[in-house]
Motif scaffolding. Structure first.
Motif, short mmCIF file in Angstrom:
data_model
loop_
_atom_site.label_atom_id
_atom_site.label_comp_id
_atom_site.label_asym_id
_atom_site.label_seq_id
_atom_site.Cartn_x
_atom_site.Cartn_y
_atom_site.Cartn_z
N ASN A 101 6.85 4.01 -8.97
CA ASN A 101 6.76 4.92 -7.82
C ASN A 101 5.38 5.56 -7.72
O ASN A 101 4.90 5.82 -6.61
N SER A 102 4.73 5.79 -8.84
CA SER A 102 3.37 6.33 -8.81
C SER A 102 2.41 5.33 -8.19
O SER A 102 1.51 5.70 -7.42
N PHE A 103 2.58 4.07 -8.52
CA PHE A 103 1.74 3.02 -7.93
C PHE A 103 1.96 2.96 -6.42
O PHE A 103 0.99 2.90 -5.65
N ILE A 104 3.20 3.00 -5.99
CA ILE A 104 3.50 2.95 -4.55
C ILE A 104 2.92 4.17 -3.84
O ILE A 104 2.38 4.06 -2.74
N ARG A 105 3.00 5.34 -4.46
CA ARG A 105 2.40 6.53 -3.86
C ARG A 105 0.89 6.38 -3.72
O ARG A 105 0.29 6.76 -2.71
N LEU A 106 0.26 5.79 -4.74
CA LEU A 106 -1.18 5.55 -4.68
C LEU A 106 -1.53 4.59 -3.56
O LEU A 106 -2.46 4.82 -2.78
N VAL A 107 -0.77 3.52 -3.45
CA VAL A 107 -0.98 2.52 -2.40
C VAL A 107 -0.81 3.17 -1.02
O VAL A 107 -1.62 2.97 -0.12
N ASN A 108 0.24 3.97 -0.87
CA ASN A 108 0.48 4.65 0.41
C ASN A 108 -0.61 5.67 0.72
O ASN A 108 -1.01 5.83 1.87
N ALA A 109 -1.10 6.35 -0.32
CA ALA A 109 -2.16 7.34 -0.11
C ALA A 109 -3.44 6.69 0.41
O ALA A 109 -4.21 7.31 1.13
N TRP A 110 -3.65 5.43 0.06
CA TRP A 110 -4.81 4.69 0.54
C TRP A 110 -4.60 4.14 1.94
O TRP A 110 -5.49 3.51 2.50
N GLY A 111 -3.43 4.34 2.51
CA GLY A 111 -3.19 3.89 3.88
C GLY A 111 -2.50 2.55 3.99
O GLY A 111 -2.35 2.03 5.09
N PHE A 112 -2.08 1.98 2.87
CA PHE A 112 -1.31 0.74 2.94
C PHE A 112 0.09 1.09 3.40
O PHE A 112 0.64 2.13 3.03
N ARG A 113 0.66 0.25 4.22
CA ARG A 113 2.01 0.49 4.75
C ARG A 113 2.89 -0.71 4.46
O ARG A 113 2.44 -1.85 4.46
N ARG A 114 4.16 -0.42 4.22
CA ARG A 114 5.13 -1.48 3.94
C ARG A 114 5.71 -1.99 5.25
O ARG A 114 6.12 -1.21 6.10
N ILE A 115 5.71 -3.29 5.39
CA ILE A 115 6.35 -3.93 6.55
C ILE A 115 7.83 -4.02 6.23
O ILE A 115 8.21 -4.57 5.20
N LYS A 116 8.65 -3.50 7.11
CA LYS A 116 10.08 -3.41 6.83
C LYS A 116 10.90 -4.46 7.55
O LYS A 116 12.08 -4.61 7.25
N CYS A 117 10.33 -5.18 8.50
CA CYS A 117 11.10 -6.14 9.29
C CYS A 117 10.33 -7.44 9.45
O CYS A 117 9.12 -7.48 9.32
N GLY A 118 11.06 -8.48 9.77
CA GLY A 118 10.44 -9.76 10.09
C GLY A 118 10.16 -10.61 8.86
O GLY A 118 10.62 -10.33 7.76
N HIS A 119 9.37 -11.64 9.09
CA HIS A 119 9.06 -12.59 8.01
C HIS A 119 8.29 -11.95 6.87
O HIS A 119 8.38 -12.39 5.74
N ASP A 120 7.52 -10.93 7.18
CA ASP A 120 6.69 -10.28 6.17
C ASP A 120 7.34 -9.04 5.57
O ASP A 120 6.66 -8.23 4.94
N SER A 121 8.64 -8.88 5.73
CA SER A 121 9.30 -7.66 5.25
C SER A 121 9.08 -7.48 3.76
O SER A 121 8.97 -8.44 3.01
N ASP A 122 8.98 -6.21 3.37
CA ASP A 122 8.74 -5.80 1.99
C ASP A 122 7.35 -6.18 1.49
O ASP A 122 7.13 -6.26 0.29
N SER A 123 6.43 -6.42 2.40
CA SER A 123 5.05 -6.63 2.00
C SER A 123 4.23 -5.42 2.46
O SER A 123 4.69 -4.61 3.25
N TYR A 124 3.01 -5.31 1.94
CA TYR A 124 2.14 -4.18 2.25
C TYR A 124 0.89 -4.68 2.94
O TYR A 124 0.36 -5.73 2.59
N TYR A 125 0.41 -3.91 3.91
CA TYR A 125 -0.78 -4.28 4.66
C TYR A 125 -1.64 -3.03 4.87
O TYR A 125 -1.18 -1.91 4.72
#
Length: 132
Positions: A101-125
């Motif tokens: 969860n700390s890693f995900i918070r760091l990733v989110n703090a940098w502006g990466f977002r998780r794609i929740k739908c479609g072919h790329d769901s559960d990926s980060y961009y």
């Protein structure tokens, strides 16, 4: 995609929830030269500013970690394939983090977002940071 995931996607698209993100591909938009100069000045002042993107790029480029984290075929987002392997092999080596969860918070703090739908769901961009 399973029916539950499809229902979640439809519900998220129909709601006004701020956690639903739409991907905008900025890779073909030429950067403004004043923006590039401002970024270079910022990096010169703060050389550690790009720690996460640089480390993440090294991780994603390393074939030894492809069973834990990988680029999607189009190269615009990445996905965590095996959370345990990521926690045990990768994160301690690059981030001194033992908590997912700390890693995900760091990733989110940098502006990466998780794609929740479609072919790329559960990926980060990230709309602006490109690695490849």
């Amino acid at each position: 995609m399973n029916k539950f995931k499809m229902d979640q996607c439809k519900a998220a698209q129909n709601s006004n929830r701020s956690e639903f993100y739409f991907y905008q591909d900025w890779s073909n938009v030429p950067p403004n030269s004043s923006d590039v100069q401002a970024i270079k000045r910022e990096l010169d002042l703060h050389p550690d500013a790009w720690k996460l993107p640089v480390k993440l790029n090294k991780i994603l480029a390393n074939p030894d970690y492809s069973n834990a984290i990988e680029w999607l075929p189009h190269g615009r987002s990445w996905r965590i394939k095996d959370k345990k392997k990521l926690l045990n092999k990768v994160l301690p080596r690059y981030f001194q983090i033992a908590n997912f969860n700390s890693f995900i918070r760091l990733v989110n703090a940098w502006g990466f977002r998780r794609i929740k739908c479609g072919h790329d769901s559960d990926s980060y961009y990230h709309e602006v940071i490109f690695f490849q």
